[in-house]
Write a protein that holds these residues in place. Structure first.
Motif, mmCIF file in Angstrom:
data_model
loop_
_atom_site.group_PDB
_atom_site.id
_atom_site.type_symbol
_atom_site.label_atom_id
_atom_site.label_comp_id
_atom_site.label_asym_id
_atom_site.label_seq_id
_atom_site.Cartn_x
_atom_site.Cartn_y
_atom_site.Cartn_z
ATOM 1 N N GLY A 67 0.775 -1.219 0.000
ATOM 2 C CA GLY A 67 0.000 0.000 0.000
ATOM 3 C C GLY A 67 0.812 1.278 0.000
ATOM 4 O O GLY A 67 0.250 2.372 -0.053
ATOM 5 N N LYS A 68 2.143 1.155 0.040
ATOM 6 C CA LYS A 68 3.002 2.342 0.058
ATOM 7 C C LYS A 68 3.779 2.434 -1.256
ATOM 8 O O LYS A 68 4.251 1.426 -1.780
ATOM 9 N N GLU A 69 3.883 3.656 -1.757
ATOM 10 C CA GLU A 69 4.598 3.863 -3.010
ATOM 11 C C GLU A 69 6.103 3.706 -2.798
ATOM 12 O O GLU A 69 6.662 4.169 -1.799
ATOM 13 N N ILE A 70 6.751 3.053 -3.767
ATOM 14 C CA ILE A 70 8.198 2.835 -3.701
ATOM 15 C C ILE A 70 8.882 3.767 -4.691
ATOM 16 O O ILE A 70 8.536 3.792 -5.875
ATOM 17 N N THR A 71 9.827 4.544 -4.219
ATOM 18 C CA THR A 71 10.555 5.463 -5.092
ATOM 19 C C THR A 71 11.897 4.893 -5.533
ATOM 20 O O THR A 71 12.505 5.401 -6.472
ATOM 21 N N LYS A 72 12.360 3.836 -4.853
ATOM 22 C CA LYS A 72 13.625 3.199 -5.202
ATOM 23 C C LYS A 72 13.436 1.692 -5.197
ATOM 24 O O LYS A 72 12.774 1.136 -4.322
ATOM 25 N N LEU A 73 14.029 1.045 -6.172
ATOM 26 C CA LEU A 73 13.979 -0.409 -6.234
ATOM 27 C C LEU A 73 15.263 -0.919 -6.877
ATOM 28 O O LEU A 73 15.641 -0.488 -7.969
ATOM 29 N N THR A 74 15.927 -1.810 -6.195
ATOM 30 C CA THR A 74 17.193 -2.366 -6.681
ATOM 31 C C THR A 74 17.134 -3.886 -6.647
ATOM 32 O O THR A 74 16.583 -4.473 -5.709
ATOM 33 N N ARG A 75 17.657 -4.497 -7.677
ATOM 34 C CA ARG A 75 17.770 -5.953 -7.737
ATOM 35 C C ARG A 75 19.222 -6.344 -7.497
ATOM 36 O O ARG A 75 20.113 -5.934 -8.245
ATOM 37 N N THR A 76 19.453 -7.109 -6.459
ATOM 38 C CA THR A 76 20.803 -7.550 -6.111
ATOM 39 C C THR A 76 20.878 -9.066 -6.194
ATOM 40 O O THR A 76 20.014 -9.763 -5.665
ATOM 41 N N LEU A 77 21.898 -9.560 -6.880
ATOM 42 C CA LEU A 77 22.162 -10.993 -6.934
ATOM 43 C C LEU A 77 23.350 -11.301 -6.037
ATOM 44 O O LEU A 77 24.399 -10.660 -6.137
ATOM 45 N N VAL A 78 23.175 -12.278 -5.161
ATOM 46 C CA VAL A 78 24.230 -12.665 -4.218
ATOM 47 C C VAL A 78 24.553 -14.143 -4.418
ATOM 48 O O VAL A 78 23.654 -14.996 -4.374
ATOM 49 N N LEU A 79 25.810 -14.425 -4.667
ATOM 50 C CA LEU A 79 26.306 -15.802 -4.757
ATOM 51 C C LEU A 79 26.910 -16.187 -3.414
ATOM 52 O O LEU A 79 27.780 -15.480 -2.892
ATOM 53 N N VAL A 80 26.467 -17.307 -2.867
ATOM 54 C CA VAL A 80 27.001 -17.818 -1.605
ATOM 55 C C VAL A 80 27.396 -19.273 -1.817
ATOM 56 O O VAL A 80 26.589 -20.063 -2.334
ATOM 57 N N TRP A 81 28.616 -19.654 -1.439
ATOM 58 C CA TRP A 81 29.039 -21.041 -1.638
ATOM 59 C C TRP A 81 30.193 -21.402 -0.707
ATOM 60 O O TRP A 81 30.889 -20.541 -0.177
ATOM 61 N N ASN A 82 30.370 -22.705 -0.536
ATOM 62 C CA ASN A 82 31.471 -23.242 0.249
ATOM 63 C C ASN A 82 32.725 -23.242 -0.621
ATOM 64 O O ASN A 82 32.856 -24.072 -1.527
ATOM 65 N N SER A 83 33.633 -22.321 -0.360
ATOM 66 C CA SER A 83 34.846 -22.199 -1.163
ATOM 67 C C SER A 83 36.028 -22.935 -0.552
ATOM 68 O O SER A 83 37.141 -22.840 -1.060
ATOM 69 N N GLY A 84 35.794 -23.641 0.528
ATOM 70 C CA GLY A 84 36.863 -24.400 1.164
ATOM 71 C C GLY A 84 36.798 -25.870 0.813
ATOM 72 O O GLY A 84 36.112 -26.285 -0.123
ATOM 73 N N GLU A 85 37.503 -26.663 1.592
ATOM 74 C CA GLU A 85 37.543 -28.104 1.350
ATOM 75 C C GLU A 85 36.745 -28.896 2.382
ATOM 76 O O GLU A 85 36.418 -30.063 2.148
ATOM 77 N N ASN A 86 36.439 -28.288 3.530
ATOM 78 C CA ASN A 86 35.695 -28.969 4.582
ATOM 79 C C ASN A 86 34.199 -28.698 4.460
ATOM 80 O O ASN A 86 33.777 -27.622 4.036
ATOM 81 N N THR A 87 33.394 -29.668 4.840
ATOM 82 C CA THR A 87 31.942 -29.505 4.849
ATOM 83 C C THR A 87 31.528 -28.549 5.964
ATOM 84 O O THR A 87 32.066 -28.597 7.069
ATOM 85 N N ILE A 88 30.589 -27.648 5.657
ATOM 86 C CA ILE A 88 30.040 -26.724 6.652
ATOM 87 C C ILE A 88 28.658 -27.225 7.049
ATOM 88 O O ILE A 88 27.773 -27.361 6.192
ATOM 89 N N LEU A 89 28.467 -27.515 8.333
ATOM 90 C CA LEU A 89 27.199 -28.025 8.841
ATOM 91 C C LEU A 89 26.392 -26.905 9.478
ATOM 92 O O LEU A 89 26.940 -25.890 9.923
ATOM 93 N N ALA A 90 25.071 -27.115 9.531
ATOM 94 C CA ALA A 90 24.185 -26.099 10.102
ATOM 95 C C ALA A 90 24.521 -25.820 11.560
ATOM 96 O O ALA A 90 24.428 -24.667 12.018
ATOM 97 N N ASP A 91 24.934 -26.851 12.307
ATOM 98 C CA ASP A 91 25.211 -26.639 13.730
ATOM 99 C C ASP A 91 26.545 -25.920 13.969
ATOM 100 O O ASP A 91 26.894 -25.637 15.119
ATOM 101 N N GLN A 92 27.297 -25.638 12.904
ATOM 102 C CA GLN A 92 28.506 -24.836 13.058
ATOM 103 C C GLN A 92 28.191 -23.340 13.111
ATOM 104 O O GLN A 92 29.045 -22.542 13.494
ATOM 105 N N ILE A 93 26.978 -22.955 12.706
ATOM 106 C CA ILE A 93 26.582 -21.550 12.772
ATOM 107 C C ILE A 93 26.235 -21.202 14.208
ATOM 108 O O ILE A 93 25.412 -21.868 14.849
ATOM 109 N N VAL A 94 26.854 -20.166 14.734
ATOM 110 C CA VAL A 94 26.626 -19.753 16.122
ATOM 111 C C VAL A 94 25.210 -19.198 16.243
ATOM 112 O O VAL A 94 24.825 -18.286 15.512
ATOM 113 N N SER A 95 24.430 -19.757 17.162
ATOM 114 C CA SER A 95 23.016 -19.379 17.280
ATOM 115 C C SER A 95 22.831 -17.920 17.669
ATOM 116 O O SER A 95 21.846 -17.290 17.273
#
Length: 285
Positions: A67-95
């Protein structure tokens, strides 16, 4: 016996040992790069303003969000990936410090969509944070080497690229920022001036020079020329240097993100903002 005697003469020179030593160091570095074990999460980005002072859409177009008019709009593409050699698990993320993409204060994230992911089993997903509305969570089950996703974010921020915050156990240096996707993919270079093209040309030239240095007499006969290379030792040294330089350039300018996550089109933005500038503004705020 001419070529054999020439080869013995080259190896009898003192500096040849230094060249062999440098080649040994290069081989050792290559083996290290192939066998190292690291825990790394990397991201890259590209963006285009759709609506605003430099927007791709005509200025007389208006949009509304909730319901609100938008005066600015940007499209951003973000690439995220494991660039190392070890597997990253969900429980490694600090809560207490989860992974999140944060745009400028006062802006609004309108939507976040996972356009591509290397494997569905990774269950990589984005979750918008209602308040204050300028950020989103990033979650996944696990990421093996090369696993990741391409995320599209529509937002109203003046800063086209987000900050990637969060803490992962085993990554003391934090999430690696690899910059704009255009410079990583090589699309911003013309075909003639692309560093990888230059590197391959140097590599071929280096191999030919090394061949001339090792077998000067044979090559001279093969090409039916009436002379032998005046300094085979110099050709061997110069060729080795060219080969090492070529491998360095090819490694430095390699595509760092998974091919499966290559955006279908690279976005262009006349007002490209560097990450350092954005981070500096965020710290001042």
């Amino acid at each position: 016996m001419g070529d054999f005697d020439s080869l013995l003469g080259i190896f009898s020179l003192g500096w040849v040992g230094s060249v062999i030593g440098l080649l040994g160091i290069a081989i050792a570095i290559f083996i290290y790069l192939r066998t190292r074990q690291r825990t790394r999460l990397a991201f890259a980005y590209t963006a285009q303003q759709l609506l605003g002072s430099t927007g791709a859409l005509p200025r007389d177009i208006t949009l509304q969000f909730r319901g609100k008019e938008i005066t600015k709009l940007t499209r951003t593409l973000v690439l995220v990936w494991n660039s190392g050699e070890n597997t990253i698990l969900a429980d490694q993320i600090v809560s207490s410090d989860p992974l999140q993409l944060v745009f400028a204060e006062g802006s609004q994230v309108l939507s976040a969509t996972v356009l591509k992911q290397t494997r569905a089993v990774n269950q990589l997903q984005t979750i918008l944070i209602p308040e204050p509305g300028n950020s989103l969570f990033l979650r996944f089950e696990y990421l093996d080497t090369g696993d990741g996703a391409l995320i599209e974010v529509l937002h109203t921020s003046d800063d086209r690229f987000p900050l990637f915050l969060g803490t992962i156990r085993g990554m003391p240096k934090g999430i690696e920022d690899l910059g704009n996707i255009r410079s990583m993919s090589g699309k911003a270079w013309s075909f003639r001036m692309h560093p990888r093209i230059i590197a391959w040309a140097n590599l071929i030239g280096g191999i030919l020079m090394v061949a001339v240095g090792i077998f000067p007499t044979t090559l001279a006969k093969m090409h039916d020329v009436g002379f032998v290379f005046s300094s085979p030792a110099f050709a061997l040294a110069a060729g080795s240097a060219y080969i090492l330089l070529s491998f360095f350039i090819l490694y430095f300018y390699r595509r760092k993100y998974p091919k499966a996550l290559q955006p279908d089109t690279l976005l262009s933005d006349s007002k490209y903002e560097s990450r350092k500038a954005i981070q500096g503004d965020a710290q001042q705020a």
